[in-house]
Design a protein around this motif. Sequence first.
Motif: not given
Length: 294
Positions: A232-258
Amino acid sequence: MSQRFALILGPVGVGQERADFAGTFTVVDAAAPALSVGELSTQRGDGVFESIGVVDSHAQEVTAHLERLANSARICDLPEPNLEQWRQAIAVAAAECPAGEWVIKLILSRGVEHGPTPTAWVTAAPASDFTAVRSAGVSIVTLDRGYPLDIAERSPWLLLGAKTLSYAVNMAALREARRRGAGDAVFLSSDGFVLEAPTASLILRFGDRFITPAPTGGILHGTTQLSVYEFLAGRGFETGYEQVRASDLGRADAAWLVSSVRLAVAITAVDGQSLPVDHALTTELNKYLLSPRD
Protein backbone atom coordinates in the motif's frame (compact mmCIF):
# COMPACT_ATOMS: atom_id res chain seq x y z
CA MET A 1 8.30 -36.67 -2.00
CA SER A 2 5.29 -37.64 0.07
CA GLN A 3 2.53 -35.13 0.67
CA ARG A 4 4.11 -34.18 4.00
CA PHE A 5 7.65 -33.51 5.15
CA ALA A 6 9.09 -33.08 8.64
CA LEU A 7 12.42 -32.16 10.22
CA ILE A 8 13.35 -32.54 13.87
CA LEU A 9 15.86 -29.87 14.96
CA GLY A 10 18.60 -30.98 17.33
CA PRO A 11 19.60 -28.74 20.24
CA VAL A 12 22.02 -25.93 19.50
CA GLY A 13 23.66 -23.71 22.08
CA VAL A 14 22.17 -20.26 22.38
CA GLY A 15 24.16 -17.79 20.34
CA GLN A 16 26.35 -20.52 18.84
CA GLU A 17 27.77 -19.30 15.55
CA ARG A 18 28.29 -21.68 12.65
CA ALA A 19 27.78 -21.62 8.91
CA ASP A 20 26.05 -24.96 8.37
CA PHE A 21 23.38 -26.52 10.55
CA ALA A 22 22.55 -29.42 8.21
CA GLY A 23 23.90 -31.93 10.71
CA THR A 24 21.39 -30.77 13.33
CA PHE A 25 18.32 -31.78 11.28
CA THR A 26 16.73 -35.23 11.28
CA VAL A 27 14.24 -36.02 8.52
CA VAL A 28 11.28 -38.05 9.75
CA ASP A 29 8.11 -39.44 8.24
CA ALA A 30 5.46 -36.89 9.19
CA ALA A 31 2.86 -39.66 9.32
CA ALA A 32 4.90 -41.82 11.71
CA PRO A 33 5.27 -41.49 15.51
CA ALA A 34 7.92 -38.90 16.33
CA LEU A 35 7.12 -37.33 19.72
CA SER A 36 7.31 -38.70 23.24
CA VAL A 37 4.08 -39.15 25.20
CA GLY A 38 5.68 -36.83 27.76
CA GLU A 39 5.93 -34.01 25.22
CA LEU A 40 4.56 -30.80 26.76
CA SER A 41 3.35 -29.41 23.45
CA THR A 42 0.67 -32.10 23.35
CA GLN A 43 0.08 -32.43 27.09
CA ARG A 44 -0.28 -28.72 27.86
CA GLY A 45 0.06 -26.75 24.64
CA ASP A 46 3.28 -25.42 26.16
CA GLY A 47 5.13 -24.03 23.19
CA VAL A 48 5.03 -21.55 20.32
CA PHE A 49 4.66 -21.83 16.56
CA GLU A 50 4.62 -20.03 13.22
CA SER A 51 2.90 -20.87 9.92
CA ILE A 52 4.75 -19.77 6.79
CA GLY A 53 3.18 -19.68 3.35
CA VAL A 54 5.17 -21.34 0.56
CA VAL A 55 4.55 -20.46 -3.10
CA ASP A 56 6.31 -22.55 -5.76
CA SER A 57 8.99 -23.72 -3.28
CA HIS A 58 9.63 -20.17 -1.99
CA ALA A 59 8.96 -19.58 1.72
CA GLN A 60 7.37 -16.18 2.26
CA GLU A 61 8.22 -13.53 4.89
CA VAL A 62 10.79 -15.77 6.58
CA THR A 63 12.58 -13.02 8.51
CA ALA A 64 9.36 -11.59 9.96
CA HIS A 65 8.20 -15.06 11.02
CA LEU A 66 11.52 -15.86 12.68
CA GLU A 67 11.50 -12.55 14.55
CA ARG A 68 8.00 -13.29 15.82
CA LEU A 69 9.01 -16.84 16.82
CA ALA A 70 11.85 -15.37 18.89
CA ASN A 71 9.50 -12.84 20.49
CA SER A 72 6.99 -15.56 21.37
CA ALA A 73 9.77 -17.66 22.89
CA ARG A 74 10.88 -14.70 25.00
CA ILE A 75 7.36 -14.07 26.29
CA CYS A 76 6.96 -17.75 27.18
CA ASP A 77 10.38 -18.04 28.88
CA LEU A 78 11.58 -20.55 26.30
CA PRO A 79 15.26 -20.71 25.30
CA GLU A 80 16.16 -18.24 22.61
CA PRO A 81 15.89 -20.03 19.24
CA ASN A 82 18.95 -20.03 17.01
CA LEU A 83 17.39 -18.23 14.06
CA GLU A 84 20.03 -19.29 11.52
CA GLN A 85 19.36 -22.94 12.34
CA TRP A 86 15.64 -22.37 11.82
CA ARG A 87 16.27 -20.42 8.61
CA GLN A 88 18.28 -23.30 7.15
CA ALA A 89 15.62 -25.80 8.21
CA ILE A 90 12.97 -23.70 6.46
CA ALA A 91 15.08 -23.68 3.29
CA VAL A 92 15.38 -27.48 3.39
CA ALA A 93 11.63 -27.91 3.90
CA ALA A 94 10.71 -25.36 1.19
CA ALA A 95 12.96 -27.10 -1.33
CA GLU A 96 10.90 -30.27 -0.82
CA CYS A 97 7.61 -28.49 -1.63
CA PRO A 98 6.44 -28.94 -5.24
CA ALA A 99 4.85 -26.16 -7.27
CA GLY A 100 1.75 -24.55 -5.81
CA GLU A 101 0.85 -23.33 -2.35
CA TRP A 102 2.15 -25.10 0.75
CA VAL A 103 2.48 -24.27 4.42
CA ILE A 104 5.54 -24.72 6.61
CA LYS A 105 5.02 -24.85 10.37
CA LEU A 106 7.70 -24.09 12.93
CA ILE A 107 7.08 -25.56 16.40
CA LEU A 108 9.15 -24.87 19.49
CA SER A 109 7.98 -26.77 22.58
CA ARG A 110 9.24 -26.77 26.15
CA GLY A 111 10.07 -30.41 25.46
CA VAL A 112 9.53 -33.60 27.42
CA GLU A 113 8.32 -33.11 30.97
CA HIS A 114 11.38 -32.82 33.25
CA GLY A 115 13.58 -33.09 30.14
CA PRO A 116 16.78 -31.12 29.67
CA THR A 117 16.04 -29.38 26.34
CA PRO A 118 13.14 -28.04 24.27
CA THR A 119 11.76 -29.93 21.29
CA ALA A 120 11.78 -28.22 17.91
CA TRP A 121 10.51 -29.33 14.54
CA VAL A 122 9.47 -28.09 11.10
CA THR A 123 6.73 -29.56 8.90
CA ALA A 124 5.60 -28.89 5.34
CA ALA A 125 2.19 -29.81 3.93
CA PRO A 126 -0.08 -28.72 1.07
CA ALA A 127 -2.07 -25.59 1.89
CA SER A 128 -5.85 -25.64 1.75
CA ASP A 129 -7.40 -24.16 -1.39
CA PHE A 130 -8.46 -20.62 -0.49
CA THR A 131 -9.21 -19.51 -4.05
CA ALA A 132 -12.96 -19.23 -3.47
CA VAL A 133 -12.82 -17.23 -0.24
CA ARG A 134 -10.17 -14.89 -1.66
CA SER A 135 -12.63 -14.11 -4.44
CA ALA A 136 -15.94 -14.11 -2.56
CA GLY A 137 -14.83 -12.71 0.79
CA VAL A 138 -16.13 -13.65 4.22
CA SER A 139 -18.73 -12.40 6.68
CA ILE A 140 -17.66 -11.99 10.29
CA VAL A 141 -19.17 -11.68 13.74
CA THR A 142 -17.61 -9.85 16.66
CA LEU A 143 -16.91 -11.83 19.83
CA ASP A 144 -15.96 -10.57 23.28
CA ARG A 145 -12.51 -11.83 24.20
CA GLY A 146 -13.23 -11.15 27.85
CA TYR A 147 -10.22 -8.92 28.58
CA PRO A 148 -9.76 -5.13 28.61
CA LEU A 149 -7.34 -3.65 26.09
CA ASP A 150 -4.50 -3.17 28.58
CA ILE A 151 -4.61 -6.67 30.08
CA ALA A 152 -1.41 -7.85 28.33
CA GLU A 153 0.63 -5.17 30.08
CA ARG A 154 -1.00 -5.76 33.47
CA SER A 155 -1.05 -9.58 33.30
CA PRO A 156 1.88 -10.80 31.19
CA TRP A 157 1.37 -14.38 32.42
CA LEU A 158 -1.63 -14.60 30.07
CA LEU A 159 0.92 -14.70 27.20
CA LEU A 160 -1.42 -12.72 24.94
CA GLY A 161 1.42 -11.32 22.82
CA ALA A 162 2.81 -14.75 21.97
CA LYS A 163 1.74 -17.13 19.21
CA THR A 164 1.34 -20.16 21.43
CA LEU A 165 0.22 -23.71 20.72
CA SER A 166 -2.79 -23.15 23.01
CA TYR A 167 -5.28 -22.51 20.21
CA ALA A 168 -8.40 -24.10 21.69
CA VAL A 169 -10.04 -20.71 22.29
CA ASN A 170 -9.29 -19.56 18.74
CA MET A 171 -10.84 -22.69 17.28
CA ALA A 172 -13.87 -22.36 19.57
CA ALA A 173 -14.33 -18.79 18.31
CA LEU A 174 -14.40 -20.00 14.71
CA ARG A 175 -16.99 -22.65 15.58
CA GLU A 176 -19.11 -19.99 17.29
CA ALA A 177 -18.87 -17.77 14.22
CA ARG A 178 -20.18 -20.59 12.05
CA ARG A 179 -22.99 -21.29 14.50
CA ARG A 180 -24.00 -17.66 13.99
CA GLY A 181 -23.96 -18.04 10.21
CA ALA A 182 -20.64 -16.27 9.56
CA GLY A 183 -17.34 -17.47 8.17
CA ASP A 184 -14.99 -15.90 10.70
CA ALA A 185 -14.79 -13.75 13.81
CA VAL A 186 -13.03 -10.68 15.15
CA PHE A 187 -12.29 -10.40 18.85
CA LEU A 188 -13.26 -7.30 20.83
CA SER A 189 -11.79 -6.27 24.16
CA SER A 190 -14.22 -6.05 27.07
CA ASP A 191 -13.91 -2.26 26.95
CA GLY A 192 -15.00 -2.08 23.31
CA PHE A 193 -11.86 -2.06 21.18
CA VAL A 194 -11.18 -4.15 18.08
CA LEU A 195 -8.38 -6.72 18.46
CA GLU A 196 -7.76 -9.39 15.79
CA ALA A 197 -9.31 -12.46 14.22
CA PRO A 198 -8.60 -15.94 15.64
CA THR A 199 -6.12 -16.68 12.85
CA ALA A 200 -5.67 -13.37 11.01
CA SER A 201 -4.96 -9.66 11.29
CA LEU A 202 -7.57 -7.01 10.50
CA ILE A 203 -7.03 -4.09 8.10
CA LEU A 204 -9.63 -1.32 7.67
CA ARG A 205 -9.87 1.29 4.91
CA PHE A 206 -11.21 4.79 5.50
CA GLY A 207 -10.88 6.74 2.27
CA ASP A 208 -7.24 6.53 1.21
CA ARG A 209 -6.04 5.65 4.73
CA PHE A 210 -5.56 2.10 5.93
CA ILE A 211 -5.35 1.24 9.62
CA THR A 212 -4.92 -1.86 11.72
CA PRO A 213 -5.38 -2.21 15.50
CA ALA A 214 -2.13 -1.31 17.23
CA PRO A 215 -0.15 -4.48 18.09
CA THR A 216 -0.58 -4.04 21.83
CA GLY A 217 -3.18 -5.49 24.16
CA GLY A 218 -2.31 -9.01 23.11
CA ILE A 219 -2.56 -8.40 19.36
CA LEU A 220 0.02 -10.25 17.31
CA HIS A 221 1.95 -8.12 14.85
CA GLY A 222 0.87 -9.79 11.62
CA THR A 223 3.59 -10.73 9.16
CA THR A 224 1.17 -10.54 6.21
CA GLN A 225 -0.20 -7.24 7.48
CA LEU A 226 3.34 -5.86 7.25
CA SER A 227 3.59 -7.07 3.64
CA VAL A 228 0.23 -5.49 2.80
CA TYR A 229 1.41 -2.19 4.26
CA GLU A 230 4.55 -2.36 2.10
CA PHE A 231 2.36 -2.82 -0.97
CA LEU A 232 0.00 0.00 0.00
CA ALA A 233 2.85 2.41 0.78
CA GLY A 234 4.27 1.68 -2.66
CA ARG A 235 0.90 2.70 -4.13
CA GLY A 236 0.98 6.00 -2.25
CA PHE A 237 -1.60 5.15 0.41
CA GLU A 238 -1.31 6.23 4.04
CA THR A 239 -1.08 3.41 6.57
CA GLY A 240 -1.09 3.39 10.34
CA TYR A 241 -1.75 1.70 13.67
CA GLU A 242 -4.53 2.88 15.96
CA GLN A 243 -6.80 1.83 18.78
CA VAL A 244 -9.99 0.99 16.89
CA ARG A 245 -13.39 1.23 18.53
CA ALA A 246 -15.88 -1.55 17.80
CA SER A 247 -18.26 1.10 16.44
CA ASP A 248 -15.71 1.95 13.73
CA LEU A 249 -16.00 -1.45 12.06
CA GLY A 250 -19.30 -0.65 10.37
CA ARG A 251 -18.01 2.73 9.11
CA ALA A 252 -15.12 1.29 7.11
CA ASP A 253 -15.04 1.77 3.35
CA ALA A 254 -13.58 -1.73 3.09
CA ALA A 255 -11.92 -4.27 5.37
CA TRP A 256 -9.79 -7.39 5.09
CA LEU A 257 -8.58 -10.31 7.15
CA VAL A 258 -4.99 -11.09 6.19
CA SER A 259 -2.86 -14.11 7.10
CA SER A 260 0.14 -16.03 5.82
CA VAL A 261 -1.67 -18.86 4.06
CA ARG A 262 -5.19 -17.60 3.37
CA LEU A 263 -3.69 -14.22 2.31
CA ALA A 264 -6.11 -11.27 1.84
CA VAL A 265 -9.82 -11.94 2.27
CA ALA A 266 -12.34 -9.12 2.01
CA ILE A 267 -14.90 -8.78 4.80
CA THR A 268 -18.40 -8.66 3.29
CA ALA A 269 -20.45 -8.12 6.47
CA VAL A 270 -19.99 -7.44 10.19
CA ASP A 271 -22.62 -8.85 12.56
CA GLY A 272 -25.10 -9.00 9.70
CA GLN A 273 -24.39 -5.46 8.43
CA SER A 274 -23.08 -5.39 4.85
CA LEU A 275 -19.69 -3.80 4.23
CA PRO A 276 -18.42 -2.40 0.92
CA VAL A 277 -15.99 -4.73 -0.88
CA ASP A 278 -13.12 -3.53 -3.06
CA HIS A 279 -12.73 -6.54 -5.35
CA ALA A 280 -10.09 -4.92 -7.56
CA LEU A 281 -7.79 -4.04 -4.66
CA THR A 282 -8.30 -7.48 -3.12
CA THR A 283 -7.16 -9.08 -6.38
CA GLU A 284 -4.10 -6.82 -6.47
CA LEU A 285 -3.25 -7.59 -2.85
CA ASN A 286 -3.37 -11.34 -3.42
CA LYS A 287 -1.32 -11.08 -6.59
CA TYR A 288 1.33 -9.26 -4.57
CA LEU A 289 1.12 -11.68 -1.63
CA LEU A 290 1.62 -14.61 -4.00
CA SER A 291 4.80 -13.06 -5.41
CA PRO A 292 8.19 -14.00 -3.85
CA ARG A 293 8.83 -12.05 -0.66
CA ASP A 294 11.51 -12.55 1.98
